[in-house]
Design an enzyme around this catalytic site. Structure first.
Site, PDB file in Angstrom:
ATOM      1  N   ILE A 258       0.832  -1.198   0.000  1.00 37.93           N
ATOM      2  CA  ILE A 258       0.000   0.000   0.000  1.00 37.93           C
ATOM      3  C   ILE A 258       0.867   1.249   0.000  1.00 37.93           C
ATOM      4  CG2 ILE A 258      -1.819   1.276   1.189  1.00 37.93           C
ATOM      5  CD1 ILE A 258      -2.287  -1.205   2.914  1.00 37.93           C
ATOM      6  N   GLY A 261       7.259   3.975   2.678  1.00 37.97           N
ATOM      7  CA  GLY A 261       7.744   5.226   3.250  1.00 37.97           C
ATOM      8  C   GLY A 261       9.211   5.127   3.573  1.00 37.97           C
ATOM      9  N   GLU A 263      10.426   4.998   6.551  1.00 40.04           N
ATOM     10  CA  GLU A 263      10.688   4.161   7.704  1.00 40.04           C
ATOM     11  C   GLU A 263       9.905   2.862   7.725  1.00 40.04           C
ATOM     12  OE1 GLU A 263      11.460   8.207  10.179  1.00 40.04           O
ATOM     13  OE2 GLU A 263       9.516   7.280  10.133  1.00 40.04           O
ATOM     14  N   VAL A 266       4.061  -0.675   4.073  1.00 38.34           N
ATOM     15  CA  VAL A 266       2.778  -1.193   4.542  1.00 38.34           C
ATOM     16  C   VAL A 266       2.152  -2.066   3.458  1.00 38.34           C
ATOM     17  CG1 VAL A 266       0.487  -0.577   5.414  1.00 38.34           C
ATOM     18  CG2 VAL A 266       2.459   0.857   5.987  1.00 38.34           C
ATOM     19  N   ASP A 404       3.257  13.302  15.455  1.00 39.00           N
ATOM     20  CA  ASP A 404       3.444  13.409  13.998  1.00 39.00           C
ATOM     21  C   ASP A 404       2.059  13.586  13.358  1.00 39.00           C
ATOM     22  OD1 ASP A 404       4.718  13.528  11.570  1.00 39.00           O
ATOM     23  OD2 ASP A 404       4.912  11.366  11.330  1.00 39.00           O
TER      24      ASP A 404
END
Ligand code: ADP
Ligand code: MN
Length: 515
Positions: A258, A261, A263, A266, A404
């Site tokens: 999906i 990123g 970090e 997903v 965040d």
């Protein structure tokens, strides 16, 4: 007898004279010895093969379109996957053998030698890394051969006909044999060291060459594995973890990626039939794989290092464990939010750096982020008040600051806002907790102001509404200064009292906005 000497290729038919004289009889299958030229060409062949392997097995573990790990196809669909799994098994067995040898080598000796550097699986990767002895000492070493005689500077020892020079074949051969110890421990050199074997320079050099190239090969393979961990979607170990989740029946199918990123990566998955601690697995799951690359996490140290919940553990951990801690942190934070009834993904299971949670979205389509969804003004206003309420409850009931929070980490699903991405969330008493909260407030306030919600509190009002603090500074700079002063006061209090209690005085609880 010259056991390692360069022998001629065996002839067919009756063996040569020395064989019939051999007290152990004639070997049925003559052992195949080979010439130095063969050794060298074999090496060449290996190098060529390695090149071929490198070309045929590019390190990319691409995320396939459509299901890439399912109960049915995982065993056979990917040769690469299979090869990697086998390799991993092999490496583990190899390391287990190495550990046995290490144990045998060290025996009961108080002083032990570690073979750690020769392991295939990096110690950080294995769970047993804590109990490794990694200091080395060679004072007592029962297996070490006696030091060969050292030839002094003058180049010879002895007198008259007993003179031996450094070129003496016997001395030289013994030296060569002793030097074999410097090869990696897995390198099979037989028990030549114990039986006063004398290696000719030529043979020794060929062996040395071979030992080095084997070592380099192993290092290269290792480097490649590490590299793929850092750069690509999933490294072999993660893949194995995911595979186990599917084969264990917890997940039905992992359909694809999906989000990738900095970090985390997903994935979407369909839930399986197995139950985990009596929890029913959601029909659709999101799998957040925390990247095991270390660079990206360096600048996040401050979130976790100062979080007292993790303080004692932080300094003792290796980088890989710290990354697992991010996943663990996200799990704990999600659970707190879940208990407070804040819309967020529900935790299914955590395995190392892989967190499985319920999927926010439907039919493999993730819910849009607030930044991407076009809401009408009524929904926008509804979303704003909901976010205000969620921030308040997060602070008060969960004792957390998101840290965040922005339109990137809020999803719009089922007509409401969902908070995600809480691995970095901290408690308000974190040394920078209030600064993080102020930043969250700025993001939220700006987003809804731009989105046309007239009722939006400005960032300072929002901060007070969430925290219950009553900072009166009129401008941002002074406001920020007061926040920092509060944080400092709290830190000093913690230093003096050794306890983590909030000293923030509030003028009663802020009124929580009810949707
Ligand atoms: P990162 O640290 O990479 O930003 P996030 O937790 O924000 O990690 O996840 C990245 C993206 O993956 C999100 O923006 C969202 O689109 C998607 N995502 C994460 N978790 C879920 C979930 N539970 N359900 C649906 N989508 C999700
Ligand atoms: Mn995010």
């Amino acid at each position: 007898m010259d056991p390692v000497g360069v022998a001629a290729a065996p002839e067919a038919g009756p063996g040569p004279a020395w064989q019939s004289k051999c007290p152990w009889g004639t070997p049925k299958t003559a052992s195949i010895s080979c010439s130095l030229a063969d050794v060298m060409s074999e090496q060449l062949a290996k190098e060529l093969q390695l090149e071929e392997e490198n070309a045929a097995f590019p390190e990319v573990v691409a995320v396939a379109e459509g299901p890439f790990i399912t109960g049915e196809n995982v065993d056979t669909s990917s040769d690469l996957m299979l090869a990697q799994m086998l390799q991993m098994e092999f490496d583990r067995e190899y390391d287990a053998q190495l550990r046995r040898e290490e144990k045998k080598f060290n025996g009961d000796s108080k002083v032990s030698i570690s073979f750690e550097n020769y392991r295939k699986v990096h110690p950080f990767d294995s769970d047993s890394s804590e109990d490794e002895v990694d200091w080395q000492d060679t004072r007592h070493d029962p297996y070490r051969a006696d030091k060969p005689t050292i030839t002094p500077k003058k180049g010879f020892i002895g007198k008259g006909k007993d003179i031996t020079t450094k070129h003496d074949e016997v001395v030289c051969g013994r030296k060569n044999t002793a030097r074999m110890e410097n090869f990696a421990p897995e390198f099979q050199v037989g028990d030549g060291i114990g039986m006063d074997l004398k290696l000719s320079n030529q043979v020794f050099n060929a062996l040395k060459q071979h030992a080095y190239s084997e070592e380099r090969r192993s290092a290269r393979l290792h480097e490649k594995k590490e590299h793929s961990t850092a750069e690509k979607a999933v490294d072999p170990k993660t893949r194995l973890l995911l595979y186990k989740m599917v084969s264990g029946g917890m997940l039905e199918t992992i359909t694809g990626c999906i989000s990738t990123g900095k970090e985390s990566v997903v994935f979407h998955a369909y839930g399986g039939n197995a139950t985990e601690d009596d929890k029913v697995i959601p029909p659709e799951c999101a799998i957040k794989v925390f990247k095991t690359t270390l660079n990206e996490f360096k600048n996040r140290d401050k979130y976790i290092k100062d979080d007292y919940r993790f303080k004692d553990r932080f300094s003792k951990l290796n980088p890989r464990k710290i990354i697992r801690m991010w996943a663990e942190k996200e799990m704990h934070n999600l659970t707190r939010m879940q208990n407070a009834g804040i819309p967020c993904p529900q935790v299914v299971i955590l395995k190392k750096h892989v967190l499985v949670m319920s999927f926010i979205g439907q039919d493999q389509v993730p819910a849009p982020k607030l930044k991407d969804v076009k809401l009408n003004s009524e929904d926008m206003k509804k979303a704003y008040y909901q976010v205000l309420n969620m921030m308040q409850r997060l602070y008060k009931e969960c004792n957390l600051v998101h840290a965040d929070l922005s339109e990137y980490n809020m999803l719009w699903h089922d007509g409401k806002v969902w908070f995600i991405d809480v691995s970095q969330s901290v408690e308000p008493t974190h040394p920078h907790g209030l600064e993080f909260l102020f930043r969250d407030c700025r993001n939220v306030s700006q987003f809804f102001q731009k989105g046309g919600v007239a009722e939006t509190l400005n960032e300072r009002e929002l901060f007070n509404a969430v925290s219950g603090l009553n900072i009166t500074a009129e401008n941002e700079v002074d406001f920020q200064a007061e926040i920092e002063a509060l944080e400092k006061m709290n830190e000093d209090h913690v230093q003096n009292h050794g306890k983590k209690v909030s000293t923030f005085s509030t003028d009663g609880d802020p009124p929580i906005y009810n949707e």
